[in-house]
Design an enzyme around this catalytic site. Structure first.
Site, mmCIF file in Angstrom:
data_model
loop_
_atom_site.group_PDB
_atom_site.id
_atom_site.type_symbol
_atom_site.label_atom_id
_atom_site.label_comp_id
_atom_site.label_asym_id
_atom_site.label_seq_id
_atom_site.Cartn_x
_atom_site.Cartn_y
_atom_site.Cartn_z
ATOM 1 N N TRP A 99 0.888 -1.161 -0.042
ATOM 2 C CA TRP A 99 -0.284 0.084 -0.048
ATOM 3 C C TRP A 99 0.896 1.122 -0.127
ATOM 4 O O TRP A 99 0.507 2.315 -0.658
ATOM 5 C CB TRP A 99 -1.013 0.030 1.272
ATOM 6 N N ASP A 166 -1.509 6.735 6.724
ATOM 7 C CA ASP A 166 -2.613 5.756 6.313
ATOM 8 C C ASP A 166 -2.792 4.508 7.668
ATOM 9 O O ASP A 166 -1.883 3.829 7.532
ATOM 10 C CB ASP A 166 -2.080 5.008 4.848
ATOM 11 N N LYS A 190 -11.691 -2.159 7.138
ATOM 12 C CA LYS A 190 -10.701 -3.182 8.223
ATOM 13 C C LYS A 190 -11.430 -3.100 9.793
ATOM 14 O O LYS A 190 -11.829 -4.082 10.293
ATOM 15 C CB LYS A 190 -9.419 -3.067 8.209
#
Ligand SMILES: *Cc1c(COP(=O)(O)O)cnc(C)c1O
Length: 354
Positions: A99, A166, A190
């Site tokens: 990511w 993030d 999540k």
């Protein structure tokens, strides 16, 4: 059969959250209508947005120098929305996983990206430390939890420039000094709720850092979303409602400190079983291990044992532990809503191999 959901995301939600969400699809807030068919401008839904924002504030302890936005497009949209707004000349990033690499790739379209540290040399199995953040950077971007590789930043560097993080896969999972960050974002699916909404918490002073002279489409302008209370256009109504219900659940279960305690207990149980086993080993550096995502493999390649293990997991109702293709092996994601009993079920399968 009871299914133990170790999925990396979209992730497990508490049964009570699912029950209330299901009920709201039938009828929402005494309106005689489904949540799916009411106006997002109704007082009843506006109350949902407000409560979601205030729960986010309360759980993170962010003060009023921050705006809390509920956006769309997932964390992946933040990968380009952030540099579109704030990368004028050069921004600093750490490359700690898939990511983070995606975020770097997108930022390169806007200016120089300086990668201060990378753990790619050992397949992202650790968190690099001890780098210097340049004072001339427009911002520094990091990823708090590397979902695919199972590593987590335990501390954050002192940062002379805006600190952007993030937190998609560990938001609301632990106590942190959230006020240390200038910009936090997380795709909801999540630890916050279902897919479809992205939480962005940013310091209002970030608006002054918008790149001068660059056209910012309305939908990419954080300041517009803030001014419109995240209602510039139709928000993801259902995803926000489910997030609110889930954040209430987090609060009722001890807030982020309560989650941290649960998550510690679960992850220690699993990592201990992996470490004791003579069949398995963890892939992440021990000091950087993530309580959210535990990656492990067989110590030696053994297709027969792998098959046996996978069958035993299936029989025990263990779902979603196949590792990401870039690591192989197994990944057990233990997000907030995963109960201890699910980890115990996985541990007993691992122990039958010990
Ligand atoms: C899942 C994930 C993403 C991608 O999120 P989307 O909402 O699917 O775009 C980004 N960053 C991290 C750390 C993730 O775990």
């Amino acid at each position: 059969m009871l299914i133990h959901n170790f999925s990396a995301g979209p992730s497990i939600l508490a049964p009570s959250v699912l029950d209330q969400s299901a009920a709201a699809i039938r009828e929402f807030a005494g309106m005689g209508l489904s949540i799916l068919e009411v106006s997002h401008r109704s007082a009843q839904f506006e109350a949902v947005v407000e409560e979601t924002q205030s729960l986010i504030r309360e759980l993170t302890g962010l003060d009023h120098s921050y705006d809390v936005l509920l956006l769309q497009g997932g964390a992946s949209t933040q990968f380009f929305q952030i540099p579109h707004n704030f990368l004028g000349t050069m921004a600093a990033y750490t490359k700690t996983g898939t990511w983070a690499s995606e975020a770097i790739k997108e930022a390169k379209g806007y200016g120089e990206v300086r990668v201060l540290a990378s753990s790619e040399d050992r397949n992202f199995s650790y968190i690099p430390k001890g780098y210097q953040i340049p004072e001339e950077a427009d911002y520094f971007h990091c990823t708090s939890n590397n979902t695919i590789f199972g590593t987590q930043m335990k501390s954050f560097p002192d940062c002379p420039v805006p600190l952007i993080c993030d937190m998609s896969s560990d938001i609301f999972s632990r106590s942190l000094d959230f006020n240390k960050f200038d910009f936090i974002y997380a795709g909801a699916q999540k630890n916050m709720g279902p897919a479809g909404v992205t939480a962005v918490m940013l310091k209002k002073s970030m608006y002054e850092r918008k790149v001068k002279g660059r056209h910012i489409p309305t939908m990419l302008d954080y300041e517009v979303h803030a001014k419109k209370g995240s209602m510039h256009n139709t928000p993801p109504v259902f995803a926000i409602l489910v997030s609110m219900l889930n954040l209430r659940w987090v609060k009722e279960n001890g807030g982020v400190a309560g989650m941290e305690k649960r998550n510690k207990e679960k992850s220690e149980l699993l990592y201990n079983a992996i470490d004791k086993s003579s069949w398995f080993k963890g892939t992440a550096a021990v000091e950087d291990r993530s309580p959210m995502n535990a990656c492990f493999v067989f110590q030696d390649e053994n297709p027969d044992a792998e098959k046996k293990f996978e069958n035993a997991c299936a029989e025990a109702g263990i779902s979603g532990i196949k590792g990401h293709r870039s690591v192989g092996g197994y990944r057990a994601s233990m997000y907030n809503a995963l109960p201890l009993e699910s980890v115990q079920a996985l541990v007993s399968v691992i122990e039958t191999f010990a």
